[in-house]
Design a protein around this motif. Structure first.
Motif, PDB file in Angstrom:
ATOM      1  N   PRO A 255      51.499  67.151  49.178  1.00 23.38           N
ATOM      2  CA  PRO A 255      50.407  67.940  48.610  1.00 23.38           C
ATOM      3  C   PRO A 255      49.794  67.325  47.348  1.00 23.38           C
ATOM      4  N   SER A 256      50.631  66.771  46.476  1.00 21.33           N
ATOM      5  CA  SER A 256      50.087  66.172  45.254  1.00 21.33           C
ATOM      6  C   SER A 256      49.258  64.933  45.560  1.00 21.33           C
ATOM      7  N   HIS A 257      49.578  64.234  46.648  1.00 23.33           N
ATOM      8  CA  HIS A 257      48.758  63.086  47.059  1.00 23.33           C
ATOM      9  C   HIS A 257      47.370  63.548  47.494  1.00 23.33           C
TER      10      HIS A 257
ATOM     11  N   LEU B  85      60.241  65.523  33.578  1.00 24.78           N
ATOM     12  CA  LEU B  85      58.938  66.029  33.168  1.00 24.78           C
ATOM     13  C   LEU B  85      57.921  65.675  34.248  1.00 24.78           C
ATOM     14  N   THR B  86      57.160  66.668  34.678  1.00 22.58           N
ATOM     15  CA  THR B  86      56.129  66.459  35.692  1.00 22.58           C
ATOM     16  C   THR B  86      54.775  66.907  35.151  1.00 22.58           C
ATOM     17  N   CYS B  87      53.709  66.382  35.753  1.00 24.03           N
ATOM     18  CA  CYS B  87      52.349  66.720  35.346  1.00 24.03           C
ATOM     19  C   CYS B  87      51.577  67.276  36.537  1.00 24.03           C
ATOM     20  N   GLN B  88      50.829  68.327  36.301  1.00 19.71           N
ATOM     21  CA  GLN B  88      50.119  69.008  37.378  1.00 19.71           C
ATOM     22  C   GLN B  88      49.121  68.104  38.082  1.00 19.71           C
ATOM     23  N   HIS B  89      48.346  67.358  37.312  1.00 11.44           N
ATOM     24  CA  HIS B  89      47.277  66.539  37.891  1.00 11.44           C
ATOM     25  C   HIS B  89      47.750  65.097  38.086  1.00 11.44           C
TER      26      HIS B  89
ATOM     27  N   GLY C 239      48.632  68.214  32.368  1.00 12.69           N
ATOM     28  CA  GLY C 239      49.039  66.826  32.266  1.00 12.69           C
ATOM     29  C   GLY C 239      48.562  65.965  33.418  1.00 12.69           C
ATOM     30  N   PHE C 240      48.555  64.661  33.182  1.00 11.46           N
ATOM     31  CA  PHE C 240      48.189  63.696  34.219  1.00 11.46           C
ATOM     32  C   PHE C 240      49.051  62.456  34.056  1.00 11.46           C
ATOM     33  N   HIS C 241      49.052  61.626  35.080  1.00  9.15           N
ATOM     34  CA  HIS C 241      49.943  60.475  35.106  1.00  9.15           C
ATOM     35  C   HIS C 241      49.607  59.470  33.996  1.00  9.15           C
ATOM     36  N   GLY C 242      50.667  58.961  33.366  1.00 10.08           N
ATOM     37  CA  GLY C 242      50.494  57.929  32.350  1.00 10.08           C
ATOM     38  C   GLY C 242      50.125  58.441  30.982  1.00 10.08           C
ATOM     39  N   ALA C 243      50.142  59.764  30.768  1.00 10.47           N
ATOM     40  CA  ALA C 243      49.684  60.333  29.495  1.00 10.47           C
ATOM     41  C   ALA C 243      50.503  59.838  28.309  1.00 10.47           C
TER      42      ALA C 243
ATOM     43  N   HIS D  61      41.877  61.275  44.191  1.00 10.58           N
ATOM     44  CA  HIS D  61      40.985  60.557  43.274  1.00 10.58           C
ATOM     45  C   HIS D  61      41.286  60.979  41.846  1.00 10.58           C
ATOM     46  N   GLY D  62      42.575  61.112  41.544  1.00  8.71           N
ATOM     47  CA  GLY D  62      43.013  61.718  40.296  1.00  8.71           C
ATOM     48  C   GLY D  62      42.728  60.934  39.033  1.00  8.71           C
ATOM     49  N   VAL D  63      43.098  61.552  37.912  1.00 10.00           N
ATOM     50  CA  VAL D  63      42.932  60.941  36.595  1.00 10.00           C
ATOM     51  C   VAL D  63      43.855  59.735  36.479  1.00 10.00           C
TER      52      VAL D  63
END
Length: 401
Positions: free
Chosen positions: A230-232, A336-340, A369-373, A237-239
């Motif tokens: 689902p997250s994929h 720790l996980t990020c929603q986006h 949150g987003f990946h790599g923050a 085209h995420g952040v």
């Protein structure tokens, strides 16, 4: 001159319009994030263009960008910083200067970068490891493992395990005055995958005397066998990180064969003999209800690939594939996980699997949150989100290590 300027301007407009995607509504400091996202996707766009016209490979261009952010070891009034090697593997050591009456805690930090890029030399990671050493009065070891595609799996795992085993020797712990009962391994993104895999190995290996007290995984990538969670779909085209980018880089971790990323895009790349592994990444049973939304689980189509890559079924590459008996021996865990985040569900499923076997897990989920923050903690790319992630991570370490 005017024609060149016009052409440059038109090129700029074309690629910005090509890479821009609207940000989620709850992203704070949205203009900053929009700029960072545009920069990241512009670099990706340029890397693809350069590769297509034969100037340089995609990964070579991105690696060149990463190198622009590298720092030299700089000691300060609180911490002595030195670059050295552990068994020929580069490490950066952070040792507090103030005297301690008792042995110190220690953190071994494994950087992210999709197994292809990155270093402990990056400004943000140097800042994080320095901050960890100062705040926790801890010895910190940053690891520079070999990178893909020059070195495919399992080189990265082997390098990280070698550093950890070397550090856990009595003579090394004594040299740096480290308490062998208070050692943590941490990592972000692909570094989270390596952290999880190495910790599984250390905790389950009877020949390793000293064990890990805790491990911390920051938005970790933990499986490579299902490319359509689902997250994929939500963050295709995420952040910062897109599905296309992730597939390209993860493929390079295993092989240069272009048939793998082509098959991964269709989620039709796993062999028939991998069927038993999908229970370990079955998001229909492992994800909390609010993350499943209205998605319907369908098992990936198996046996369609024209290649054979046993590494795809290796739990050293995909720690989520470890069986329950292996997971039961894991230490205190922070995730720790990020929603986006494209790989959000990897971390969420690992939380479920660890709790199901009785491992004590602390889980922080960043709704905005987003990946790599975590890479955006220092100027000129400072984000409040990056600092909050740092503070949550350091606070957990301080209380549990």
């Amino acid at each position: 001159m005017g024609l060149k300027t016009l052409c440059l301007g038109m090129f700029f407009v074309i690629f910005v319009s090509h890479i821009y995607t609207p940000l989620p509504a709850n992203i704070e400091e949205s203009w900053k994030v929009m700029v960072l996202d545009t920069i990241a996707k512009t670099c990706t766009f340029m890397a693809i263009c350069f590769e297509n016209i034969g100037i340089m490979r995609y990964e070579e261009f991105i690696s060149m960008i990463f190198h622009l952010d590298y720092t030299e070891p700089q000691s300060d009034e609180y911490v002595t910083v030195t670059d050295t090697t552990f068994v020929d593997i580069p490490v950066r050591l952070y040792v507090p200067k103030r005297k301690s009456e008792t042995p110190r805690r220690a953190v071994i930090y494994i950087h992210g970068g999709a197994f292809c890029f990155g270093s402990f030399k990056q400004t943000a990671l140097d800042f994080l490891n320095r901050w960890t050493a100062k705040t926790l009065d801890a010895v910190v070891v940053g690891v520079d493992y070999r990178l893909a595609p020059q070195h495919h799996f399992p080189a990265q795992f082997e390098d990280c395990l070698t550093v950890v085993k070397y550090f856990l020797q009595d003579k090394i712990l004594t040299k740096y005055r480290v308490d062998p009962t208070r050692i943590c391994i941490s990592g972000d993104s692909s570094g989270g995958a390596l952290t999880a895999a190495v910790t599984q190995k250390v905790q389950n290996d009877p020949e390793i005397e000293h064990k890990i007290k805790a491990h911390a995984l920051l938005y970790p990538a933990l499986q490579a066998i299902d490319s359509y969670l689902p997250s994929h779909r939500e963050n295709e085209h995420g952040v910062i990180l897109t599905r296309e980018m992730a597939i390209k880089l993860v493929s390079l971790y295993f092989t240069r064969d272009q048939t793998l990323p082509e098959a991964m895009r269709r989620n039709q790349y796993m062999p028939l003999e991998s069927r038993h592994l999908f229970k370990f990444v079955n998001w229909s049973t492992l994800l909390p209800v609010n993350y499943k939304k209205d998605y319907i689980y369908t098992e990936p189509i198996l046996g369609r690939a024209s290649f054979s890559l046993p590494a795809l079924m290796d739990d050293r590459a995909s720690p989520l594939l470890a069986n329950d008996s292996q997971l039961q021996k894991l230490p205190l865990t922070y995730i720790l996980t990020c929603q986006h985040d494209l790989i959000r569900d990897d971390g969420l499923m690992y939380v479920s699997r660890l709790r199901n076997v009785g491992v004590q897990v602390a889980h922080d989920h960043m709704e905005n949150g987003f990946h790599g923050a975590l890479s955006y903690m220092t100027s000129p790319f400072y984000l409040h989100l990056g600092r909050r992630i740092r503070d949550k991570y350091i606070d957990w370490l301080d209380k549990n290590l």
